[in-house]
Design an enzyme around this catalytic site. Structure first.
Site, PDB file in Angstrom:
ATOM      1  N   CYS A  82       0.793  -1.287  -0.138  1.00 57.41           N
ATOM      2  CA  CYS A  82       0.043   0.012  -0.008  1.00 57.41           C
ATOM      3  C   CYS A  82       0.692   1.265  -0.074  1.00 57.41           C
ATOM      4  CB  CYS A  82      -0.821   0.218   1.206  1.00 57.41           C
ATOM      5  SG  CYS A  82      -2.111   1.670   1.487  1.00 57.41           S
ATOM      6  N   CYS A  88      -0.978   5.848   7.188  1.00 55.41           N
ATOM      7  CA  CYS A  88      -2.270   5.346   7.387  1.00 55.41           C
ATOM      8  C   CYS A  88      -2.479   4.355   8.669  1.00 55.41           C
ATOM      9  CB  CYS A  88      -3.189   4.509   6.064  1.00 55.41           C
ATOM     10  SG  CYS A  88      -4.650   3.889   6.753  1.00 55.41           S
ATOM     11  N   CYS A 167      -7.453   1.148  -1.514  1.00 54.63           N
ATOM     12  CA  CYS A 167      -7.352   0.737  -0.315  1.00 54.63           C
ATOM     13  C   CYS A 167      -7.803  -1.019  -0.834  1.00 54.63           C
ATOM     14  CB  CYS A 167      -8.299   0.738   0.762  1.00 54.63           C
ATOM     15  SG  CYS A 167      -8.265  -0.169   2.375  1.00 54.63           S
ATOM     16  N   GLN A 273     -19.665  -9.780  10.885  1.00 55.91           N
ATOM     17  CA  GLN A 273     -18.317 -10.157  10.680  1.00 55.91           C
ATOM     18  C   GLN A 273     -17.862  -9.485   9.322  1.00 55.91           C
ATOM     19  OE1 GLN A 273     -16.454 -11.111  13.000  1.00 55.91           O
ATOM     20  NE2 GLN A 273     -17.713 -12.275  14.248  1.00 55.91           N
ATOM     21  N   PHE A 302     -24.664 -13.569  23.158  1.00 54.24           N
ATOM     22  CA  PHE A 302     -24.116 -12.420  22.411  1.00 54.24           C
ATOM     23  C   PHE A 302     -24.262 -12.778  20.862  1.00 54.24           C
ATOM     24  CE2 PHE A 302     -21.638 -12.845  26.272  1.00 54.24           C
ATOM     25  CZ  PHE A 302     -21.772 -11.651  26.954  1.00 54.24           C
ATOM     26  N   ASN A 307     -25.862 -15.385  13.564  1.00 55.76           N
ATOM     27  CA  ASN A 307     -24.737 -15.742  12.687  1.00 55.76           C
ATOM     28  C   ASN A 307     -24.481 -17.287  12.850  1.00 55.76           C
ATOM     29  OD1 ASN A 307     -22.596 -15.091  10.865  1.00 55.76           O
ATOM     30  ND2 ASN A 307     -21.246 -15.436  12.460  1.00 55.76           N
ATOM     31  N   ASP A 375     -19.931 -15.454  21.975  1.00 55.42           N
ATOM     32  CA  ASP A 375     -19.245 -14.537  21.091  1.00 55.42           C
ATOM     33  C   ASP A 375     -19.290 -13.062  21.463  1.00 55.42           C
ATOM     34  OD1 ASP A 375     -18.072 -13.487  18.705  1.00 55.42           O
ATOM     35  OD2 ASP A 375     -19.776 -13.823  17.435  1.00 55.42           O
ATOM     36  N   CYS A 401     -12.411 -11.925  20.112  1.00 56.18           N
ATOM     37  CA  CYS A 401     -11.855 -10.819  19.453  1.00 56.18           C
ATOM     38  C   CYS A 401     -10.681 -10.063  20.465  1.00 56.18           C
ATOM     39  CB  CYS A 401     -12.704  -9.885  18.896  1.00 56.18           C
ATOM     40  SG  CYS A 401     -13.747  -9.187  19.997  1.00 56.18           S
TER      41      CYS A 401
END
Length: 456
Positions: A82, A88, A167, A273, A302, A307, A375, A401
Site C-alpha cells: 500500500c 495510514c 485500499c 463479521q 451474544f 450468525n 461470542d 476478538c
C-alpha cells in the site's frame, strides 16, 4: 497523627535514543526489546532486527519507542504493497508476508494462553485471503479549516485524516471508490455536513451509507442518484436521528448475506463479521467443536442477528439466542421466521446481570443446557462466565476478538470445572495487529475441589 516525610518514587529515565536488537513480537505485533532491564515496545519491526529507536514515553515497568532506522534487516521483511502504509493507521503489519503475520500472532497467542492448561491442543488457524477480504468499512470525511476536503482513514495515532487513493483490503467494489467519492462529496452543497461514509458489500447489492447531519437539497440528491447509477451502488442516508432512508426518503430495507443457504438480514446499524470467508469457516468449526446432538439444548450468548444460531438449530433440539442489543435480537427473530426455523428463540437481555434476573433463564433451561456458544465483544464475558456453574453445560465454545479478555475469562471457566481442550487463531483481519481466536472448554467428570477458607 504525625505526618512523616516519604521520598517520592521517581522513574529512572533511560536515554531517549538507543541502538537495540528486537527479541520478539507481542500480541499487537510490536517489537519487544529491553533497555536497562525495562521492556520497550517498538512498532514496525521484526525479531532479530538491529534498529535505532527513540523513547517517546516511559512508565515504571515499560516504555514505548518509535523506529528511527533499521541497521540490520530481517530476511522476512518485505515492501508494503500500500502506498499509504507509512501514514495510514488502518494496517500495521504489511512489512511482512501474510503467513508470517499469522505465525507471529499464533506464537503470541500461545504464549498468553498456554499457561491455562497443560492438555491444550492447538489447531490450525482459520486463514483468510490476503486482500479484498473486508466487506464492510468506514471512510472518514472532513472539511478542514482551509476549506479543503479530506476523504480517507485516520493517521497512525492521530485524528488527522490521510487522503486515500486505493485500499486493497476493501472488497473489490470499494477498493477504488475514494477519489470518485471525494469528487462527489466536494460537489455537494452539504459537503461540510457529511460525517462519514460506510461501505457495505452485501450479497444482493453494494451499498454506500452517508452519515449526513442536514437535509439534502434536491440538487445534491440528483448528484447522488447519478453517482449511484454510474457506479452501480445502492446509496442510503443516515440522519442526525440515526434513521436510515433511501435517496427518495423511504425507510431503508434490510440488507442480507447468505450463510449455508440461510439468508441473514441486517441493517447497517447491526454488527456483522466483516470477513465473509473467515466467518463461514469460523461457523463451521464452532459447530464441529460443539459436537451437537439431536436432543441438545444450546445457548447462543451474544448471538447478534443469528450468525451461529441457525447452523446450531439445524442440528439441535433447541437453540436460545441472547443478545444485549435489542434491534439485533429482534432481527435474529425475524431471520428465524423468514427461514422457517421454529426451534430458535431469541431474547434481548443484559448478560452482565444475574441469571435469575434474565427473562430466558426459566423453566427447563434452569435444569438443562447442553452446550453454550459465547461470542462477546472485546470486553469479554466475565459476568456470565462467573455464573456457568448454574448452567453446567457439557461444552462451551468461546469466540474471542481480544486475547486479554479470553485469557481472563478462561481462568474463570476453568475454576468452575472445565478443561480448556482446544484453541485456534483466526485471521479475521490480515495486515493488522488484530488476532481473533476460538476456544473449546469441556466439562471435567469430577467436580472441582472446593478451596477451604483459612482464618487469619
Amino acid at each position: 497523627m504525625p505526618n512523616f516525610y516519604q521520598q517520592k518514587k521517581t522513574i529512572k529515565k533511560i536515554r531517549k535514543q538507543q541502538s537495540v536488537t528486537i527479541e520478539k513480537l507481542d500480541l499487537a505485533c510490536q517489537g519487544v526489546t529491553y533497555v536497562d532491564n525495562k521492556v520497550v515496545f517498538v512498532p514496525g519491526v521484526l525479531p532479530h532486527e538491529k534498529v535505532d529507536i527513540q523513547i517517546i514515553d516511559e512508565h515504571k515497568n515499560y516504555a514505548n519507542a518509535k523506529l528511527l532506522a533499521i541497521n540490520e534487516q530481517s530476511p522476512q521483511r518485505i515492501a508494503p504493497q500500500c502506498a499509504h502504509f507509512n501514514e495510514c493507521g488502518g494496517c500495521q503489519t504489511q512489512y511482512m508476508p501474510s503467513s508470517i503475520q499469522l505465525s507471529y500472532k499464533e506464537q503470541a497467542l500461545q504464549s498468553r494462553m498456554g499457561t491455562n492448561t497443560k492438555t491444550l491442543q492447538w489447531h490450525d488457524a482459520i486463514t483468510s485471503q490476503d486482500w479484498h477480504y473486508r466487506r464492510r468499512g468506514r471512510i472518514a470525511v472532513n472539511v478542514e479549516k482551509n476549506n479543503k476536503l479530506r476523504v480517507g482513514f485516520r493517521e497512525k495515532s492521530s485524528n488527522h485524516i490521510v487522503k486515500i487513493r486505493q485500499c486493497n483490503v476493501f472488497a473489490k467494489p470499494f477498493s477504488n471508490i475514494f477519489e470518485p467519492l471525494a469528487i462527489l462529496i466536494d460537489s455537494l452543497t452539504a459537503r461540510e455536513h457529511i460525517g462519514h461514509v460506510e461501505v457495505i458489500a452485501s450479497d444482493a447489492k453494494n451499498t454506500l451509507l452517508l452519515r449526513c447531519l442536514t437535509k439534502l437539497k434536491a440538487d445534491d440528491i440528483e448528484k447522488l442518484q447519478s453517482f449511484s447509477t454510474t457506479k452501480h451502488l445502492h446509496i442510503l442516508l443516515e440522519g442526525d436521528d440515526k434513521t436510515i432512508t433511501t435517496l427518495d426518503g423511504k425507510l431503508a430495507q434490510p440488507l442480507h448475506y447468505n450463510l449455508n443457504n440461510i439468508e441473514l438480514e441486517f441493517t447497517p446499524g447491526n454488527f456483522i463479521q466483516v470477513n465473509k470467508e473467515v466467518n463461514e469457516k469460523m461457523v463451521e468449526r464452532a459447530i464441529d467443536w460443539l459436537d451437537l446432538k439431536p436432543d441438545n439444548t444450546v445457548l447462543d450468548l451474544f448471538c447478534g442477528i443469528g450468525n451461529f444460531s441457525f447452523e446450531i438449530a439445524k442440528r439441535a433440539k433447541l437453540v436460545v439466542g441472547v443478545e444485549g442489543v435489542k434491534d439485533m435480537a429482534l432481527q435474529a427473530q425475524r431471520n428465524a421466521t423468514s427461514a422457517k426455523i421454529d426451534n430458535a428463540n431469541f431474547y434481548h437481555c443484559n448478560l452482565a446481570q444475574p441469571l435469575t434476573d434474565q427473562q430466558w433463564f426459566t423453566g427447563k433451561l434452569r435444569n438443562k443446557v447442553d452446550k453454550i456458544l459465547l461470542d462477546p465483544a472485546r470486553d469479554g464475558a466475565l459476568d456470565i462466565c462467573g455464573q456457568l456453574s448454574q448452567l453446567q453445560p457439557q461444552r462451551i465454545v468461546y469466540v474471542s476478538c481480544e486475547p486479554a479478555s479470553l485469557e481472563r475469562d478462561s481462568k474463570v471457566i476453568i475454576e468452575q470445572g472445565y478443561q480448556l481442550q482446544k484453541i485456534c487463531a483466526m485471521d479475521m483481519f490480515p495486515h493488522t495487529k488484530h488476532v481473533e481466536s476460538m476456544a473449546l472448554f469441556v466439562k471435567v467428570k469430577s467436580k472441582p475441589k472446593r478451596i477451604k477458607k483459612r482464618l487469619g
